[in-house]
Design an enzyme around this catalytic site. Sequence first.
Site, PDB file in Angstrom:
ATOM      1  N   LEU A  16       0.812  -1.219   0.000  1.00 58.77           N
ATOM      2  CA  LEU A  16       0.000   0.000   0.000  1.00 58.77           C
ATOM      3  C   LEU A  16       0.844   1.267   0.000  1.00 58.77           C
ATOM      4  O   LEU A  16       0.406   2.306  -0.476  1.00 58.77           O
ATOM      5  CB  LEU A  16      -0.932   0.013   1.224  1.00 58.77           C
ATOM      6  CG  LEU A  16      -1.984  -1.097   1.295  1.00 58.77           C
ATOM      7  CD1 LEU A  16      -2.740  -1.025   2.614  1.00 58.77           C
ATOM      8  CD2 LEU A  16      -2.942  -0.994   0.122  1.00 58.77           C
ATOM      9  N   GLY A  19       6.536   4.421   4.708  1.00 60.65           N
ATOM     10  CA  GLY A  19       6.760   5.623   5.492  1.00 60.65           C
ATOM     11  C   GLY A  19       8.117   5.574   6.156  1.00 60.65           C
ATOM     12  O   GLY A  19       8.989   4.794   5.777  1.00 60.65           O
ATOM     13  N   GLY A  22       8.348   1.919   8.082  1.00 58.29           N
ATOM     14  CA  GLY A  22       8.202   0.635   7.422  1.00 58.29           C
ATOM     15  C   GLY A  22       7.292   0.690   6.218  1.00 58.29           C
ATOM     16  O   GLY A  22       6.775   1.750   5.849  1.00 58.29           O
ATOM     17  N   LYS A  38       2.131  -3.469   8.839  1.00 61.42           N
ATOM     18  CA  LYS A  38       3.278  -2.573   8.676  1.00 61.42           C
ATOM     19  C   LYS A  38       4.537  -3.347   9.039  1.00 61.42           C
ATOM     20  O   LYS A  38       4.749  -3.730  10.192  1.00 61.42           O
ATOM     21  CB  LYS A  38       3.151  -1.345   9.571  1.00 61.42           C
ATOM     22  CG  LYS A  38       4.402  -0.479   9.603  1.00 61.42           C
ATOM     23  CD  LYS A  38       4.161   0.905  10.157  1.00 61.42           C
ATOM     24  CE  LYS A  38       3.535   1.794   9.117  1.00 61.42           C
ATOM     25  NZ  LYS A  38       3.517   3.223   9.495  1.00 61.42           N
ATOM     26  N   ASP A 132       2.659  12.302  15.662  1.00 60.18           N
ATOM     27  CA  ASP A 132       2.895  12.537  14.227  1.00 60.18           C
ATOM     28  C   ASP A 132       1.573  12.690  13.477  1.00 60.18           C
ATOM     29  O   ASP A 132       1.428  12.183  12.369  1.00 60.18           O
ATOM     30  CB  ASP A 132       3.718  11.390  13.644  1.00 60.18           C
ATOM     31  CG  ASP A 132       4.353  11.757  12.292  1.00 60.18           C
ATOM     32  OD1 ASP A 132       4.500  12.964  12.021  1.00 60.18           O
ATOM     33  OD2 ASP A 132       4.686  10.847  11.523  1.00 60.18           O
TER      34      ASP A 132
END
Length: 404
Positions: A16, A19, A22, A38, A132
């Site tokens: 998908l 980042g 990962g 992830k 974040d």
Amino acid sequence: MSTADRLGPYHLLSRLGAGGFGEVHLALDPEGRTVAVKVLHPHVAADGAALARLAREVETMRRVRGPHLAEVLDAELTGPRPFLVTRYVQGRSLGAVLAEGGPLRGEELTRLAGGLAEALAAIHAAGVVHRDLKPANVILADGEPHVIDFGIACALDSPSVTAPGAVLGTPGYLAPEVLSGGEASPAADVFAWGATVAYAASGRQPYGTGPPPAVAYRVVHHDPDLDEAPAWLAPLLRESLARDPAARPTAAELCVRLGVAAPPPVPAERRRRPAAPEPPTQEWRPQSRETAGQEVDARARHRDKVRRRWVVGSGVVSGLVAAAAHQYVPEMSLLVLSAYGVGVLVDAGAGVMAGARRRVVFDLVSGAGAVGLYAVLIALFSPFTLLLALVTALLVLVTVAFAG
């Protein structure tokens, strides 16, 4: 099915995205339900202390539930390929939505602001800090926002993961106290909420764009640009973006003021135990994932620039056409100026609805300028000269159009 397609009990279907921590894969769990897996990057997986801290956080993160959260479902942090599993939300990131469709308005903006506030309240009630929050970490599905990656940034903030002296996060969304070397707290998440919602409401970064250090400097020393924010929302955004963390509302207070239900607090024994404080950060360094946010803002600014050029350019052409036709066909002069005036008023009306004061002023000044240009031209030049100028201008416009 090959072993390369499997990670523990999960069948990986497709990648998908990726980042700072990962790669994210769409996968099927053992019951056949879609989930997001992830897989941590090798340099993250090599940091044993960061993984141990993340393992402690995961136990708390798995208890955080809410309709606007992509909940953590599972994790395996001890094998050769550590990974986390979260609920899969089928939608698009807020950044992508804004890049394609521009700022949110009306009910869309209300749902975003309330949903993100509710998500933060649920996270904070469990003693977790997102750290974040930004458009890339908000997924819109059927108009409802869903926050992803909560708690991961805080747990993985480690010199081995981020490089010494770095502050983990995104310029323009990091709170001033974090950029100055302080600890990320729930108040820092509220600041990120304000920056994210302000961007969604206006299509403009509240602290502008440019080199990350310059953006960080403006966050610490300047007030945010909230001129394009709707009047009903601007005061709450201004409070949330206060430089003093104590002056910001809590996430629960945001929920109350936005008319959404805040989750009940989690009992103290179920909250995470605070980790030992990290050494204070002395220097901020940009992350490699900032280009997406800057690209989104550049597109929004480009759309506004095109609109302004259209208003000015059509005003000049309208004034010239009306002046050239003044002596030969007076009715046409009135018609051209009237048509331009209606177009400007419609655009100004859209600016009023959006709370964009600068846009309204720009449109009204442009309309008055077109009328003034018309008056000056008929006073200074002969009809024949104006007609030649009009023909020349039209030829130039046609040439430029075909050349582009």
